[in-house]
Design an enzyme around this catalytic site. Structure first.
Site, PDB file in Angstrom:
ATOM      1  N   GLU A   1       0.860  -1.123   0.117  1.00  0.00           N
ATOM      2  CA  GLU A   1       0.093  -0.007   0.123  1.00  0.00           C
ATOM      3  C   GLU A   1       0.844   1.087  -0.207  1.00  0.00           C
ATOM      4  O   GLU A   1       0.292   1.882  -1.172  1.00  0.00           O
ATOM      5  CB  GLU A   1      -0.849  -0.273   1.114  1.00  0.00           C
ATOM      6  CG  GLU A   1      -2.334  -0.785   0.723  1.00  0.00           C
ATOM      7  CD  GLU A   1      -1.879  -2.846   0.822  1.00  0.00           C
ATOM      8  OE1 GLU A   1      -0.825  -2.500   1.397  1.00  0.00           O
ATOM      9  OE2 GLU A   1      -2.577  -3.606   0.878  1.00  0.00           O
TER      10      GLU A   1
ATOM     11  N   HIS B   1     -11.411  -4.776   8.506  1.00  0.00           N
ATOM     12  CA  HIS B   1     -12.112  -3.697   7.379  1.00  0.00           C
ATOM     13  C   HIS B   1     -13.017  -3.002   7.298  1.00  0.00           C
ATOM     14  O   HIS B   1     -13.410  -2.448   6.317  1.00  0.00           O
ATOM     15  CB  HIS B   1     -12.399  -5.242   6.631  1.00  0.00           C
ATOM     16  CG  HIS B   1     -11.284  -6.056   5.881  1.00  0.00           C
ATOM     17  ND1 HIS B   1     -10.906  -6.554   6.806  1.00  0.00           N
ATOM     18  CD2 HIS B   1     -11.243  -6.322   4.831  1.00  0.00           C
ATOM     19  CE1 HIS B   1      -9.770  -7.594   5.629  1.00  0.00           C
ATOM     20  NE2 HIS B   1     -10.230  -7.036   5.092  1.00  0.00           N
TER      21      HIS B   1
END
Lengths: 333, 343
Positions: free
Chosen positions: A65, A134
């Site tokens: 990321e 999440h």
């Protein structure tokens, strides 16, 4: 008009993303797509991209990321216009330094030499047992970082128009997509062919009213509309505003409405402390103080991490009932 | 004796008029870095610098040898040890010095300062005060060059400290799988502030980590500008040919503290050894003697070159001193670019 034909002319969230990306990639060859599992279209928004634009402009990223956001920043500084699909919004944390130290600061620190036309898309994937890792709604953290723009549409036509504007914008734009709107809820009338652009920084008044202004973010906008419908039966007239863009915020629309109604509720799926709602409430309190006839009330997610069990999860989020209670509290002031 | 093994023989790179020019250009740029930074030391003691500076003195051969292997059309990013990279890349000294003094005429208009120099006109896309943070930026510049089909490369400077940052590994992997034209260039000066590289890095040579990303990794003598130049030139050629990234590790020395003026309470290196570096491993002195030994340049020529660079640095300091400070309203510009579709 039958239900079937109505559905056929409706645009969904994933179709909106796909159409925005396809139109802008066709329009400008500097636009490139990067993300995990893009070529296989696992998340559903990249259908046909690889076939149409080829592997040079459609790239599957490794699970990296920070590297991904930094690569997008550098590619933008050197002439591309990257659109990065970060998939789940909680994954931004792995790239925080790159968002803040590079994407947001490079133009300013280098005295305007850098231009960073980067769009980062990320889904707010809360509700439904995705749990702590999440289910975050991290957009307020980025509102605290100057140099970024943030869009958070609540309808597919807005998503199409805002995303196209974001791709054309010469600044880094974070596009947060409320995954609760992927299904029927976020669908909207299919815009006509051609450029459907929604300018960044323009709010939408979803419903006009005179007694109270409810500002709803993402799914919060639907909760506000549903609450307004329920309250209308009691003769309470609710104005619902969807900011659509959090940075820059359309303050004139919000402040004008609150000045007129004298009451304000903000519905925001983010955690309560330092939420987008906190900033809106503070600004309204500062600028509309003499017009306010009751407290500015926030409806937010409670300050806990998102628990897994259905028995625990649902209670922490804003609901229609919480919005109705908040409106009553604002009116009682 | 074959060519290249006789230390007294003029290297091919410096033969002929072009070679002579290259040799003098390397010396000129190393002197620019050295004399520019010596000027900052004077400014520091005079109280004219608003902040500490991180000096490249001792590392000039690594910085210059790498940059001379690129052109101003190529991209470059650096780190907090920020002055040498843009100078070596070809940036003008006046605007750099003005930036160090926080002046309106500085390369970043006074918003970046010593650790965040950038001069996009020569491909310098910016230094980073956060260790390792600019590594993926250079990688992205390489991606842009590849997608646009240009023959540009991106030179990515980082130190031994940054070699342990995760983002280096993410970036090298991305560059390797996409065959991006990036040269990862490690200036290993032996210390991350006070922590020895040998105590914080799992391998003797950072360059060996290149194997994990299927790219060439070479170690060079960072005090030998020609050695650095040769290795970087090969990496640049490989990148331009579409063969992907490389890692070059230059073993070098930081002659001053991590930041000039920083007092480290506990000694972590032997000061007598550090003091001797000026006599034994100073890259400028070494190159000076080599040029004379090869007959590549004369004493008078080198003295004239030094005088010319000193004049250039003096002029930069004068320009910086005489430049105006930015007006307060400048703090509120450059945050956002004008954009096409905004309400």
């Amino acid at each position: 008009m039958t239900a079937t034909t109505t559905r056929a002319k409706q645009l969904g969230f994933l179709q909106a993303i796909n159409r925005a990306q396809t139109e802008e990639m066709t329009r400008d060859e500097r636009v490139v797509l990067m993300g995990q599992d893009l070529r296989a279209n696992v998340f559903g928004a990249a259908a046909g991209a690889l076939e149409t634009f080829g592997p040079s402009r459609v790239r599957d990223l490794p699970l990296a990321e920070a590297g991904s956001i930094g690569v997008a920043a550098g590619a933008a500084m050197a002439g591309l216009r990257p659109v990065v699909d970060l998939t789940v919004a909680s994954f931004v944390f792995g790239a925080m330094d790159q968002f803040v130290s590079q994407l947001a600061k490079a133009r300013y620190m280098f005295g305007g030499q850098a231009t960073l036309p980067v769009v980062v898309r990320a889904a707010l994937y809360y509700h439904g047992g995705t749990a702590g890792h999440h289910a975050d709604r991290p957009y307020p953290m980025f509102m605290n970082v100057p140099g970024l723009k943030i869009i958070l549409p609540s309808t597919a036509p807005d998503l199409l128009g805002l995303l196209k504007s974001a791709i054309r914008d010469d600044n880094p734009v974070l596009c947060f997509e409320d995954a609760n709107l992927w299904g029927r809820k976020g669908r909207g009338p299919l815009p006509e062919a051609g450029d459907h652009l929604v300018p960044l920084g323009s709010a939408a008044v979803r419903q006009t009213g005179t007694d109270v202004t409810v500002i709803g973010i993402g799914l919060g906008c639907y909760l506000a509309v549903e609450a307004a419908r329920a309250l209308a039966g009691e003769g309470i007239s609710v104005e619902v505003i969807d900011p659509r863009t959090l940075v820059p915020m359309d303050w004139p629309t919000i402040l004008e409405s609150v000045s007129r109604t004298g009451r304000c509720v903000v519905v925001d799926p983010a955690n309560r402390t330092c939420s987008a709602a906190s900033e809106i409430a503070a600004r309204v309190a500062e600028d509309c103080f003499t017009d306010l006839r009751g407290p500015v009330v926030r409806v937010t997610t409670d300050d806990v991490h998102v628990p897994f069990s259905p028995a625990l999860e649902k209670q922490i989020y804003p609901t229609q009932d919480k919005v109705i209670a908040a409106v009553r509290r604002a009116l009682a002031g | 004796m074959t060519e290249g093994t006789d230390p007294a023989a003029l290297p091919d790179e410096f033969a002929g008029p072009d070679g002579h020019t290259l040799a003098l250009e390397m010396m000129r740029r190393m002197l620019r870095v050295r004399l520019f930074e010596e000027a900052t030391i004077a400014l520091f003691h005079a109280g004219e610098l608003p902040a500490m500076v991180h000096l490249s003195i001792g590392q000039e051969a690594a910085v210059v040898g790498a940059c001379v292997a690129t052109t101003t059309a190529d991209y470059m990013t650096g780190n907090h040890r920020s002055h040498g990279h843009p100078i070596a890349k070809g940036a003008g000294l006046g605007a750099l010095m003005a930036e160090l003094l926080g002046k309106a005429t500085g390369v970043c208009g006074g918003k970046g300062g010593s650790m965040h120099l950038a001069d996009f006109s020569v491909g310098s896309l910016g230094e980073s005060g956060i260790v390792g943070s600019a590594i993926p930026v250079a990688t992205g510049a390489g991606l842009a060059a590849q997608v646009r089909g240009s023959d540009q490369v991106a030179l990515c400077f980082f130190g031994d400290g940054a070699a342990n940052e995760g983002v280096l590994h993410e970036s090298m992997n991305i560059a390797a799988i996409w065959k991006l034209p990036v040269i990862y260039f490690c200036e290993n000066n032996g210390y991350a502030v006070s922590v020895r590289a040998s105590e914080s890095i799992s391998v003797p040579d950072i360059a060996t980590r290149a194997a994990g990303y299927s790219m060439p990794g070479v170690v060079v003598d960072g005090q030998d500008v020609l050695d650095v130049y040769r290795a970087t030139r090969d990496a640049v050629a490989r990148a331009r040919a579409g063969d992907g990234p490389s890692l070059v590790e230059a073993k070098t020395y930081r002659f001053h503290e991590h930041a000039y003026g920083l007092v480290v309470p506990q000694p972590y290196r032997d000061q007598a050894t550090v003091d001797s570096w000026f006599d034994t491993v100073d890259p400028i002195t070494l190159f000076h003697h080599r040029l004379l030994g090869w007959g590549a340049a004369g004493e008078d020529e080198l003295r004239a070159l030094r005088d010319a660079v000193q004049s250039e640095v003096d002029a930069a300091v004068e320009f910086a001193r005489e430049s105006p400070l930015p007006p307060p309203e400048a703090a509120y510009t450059d945050l956002y670019a004008p954009s096409e579709v905004t309400a």
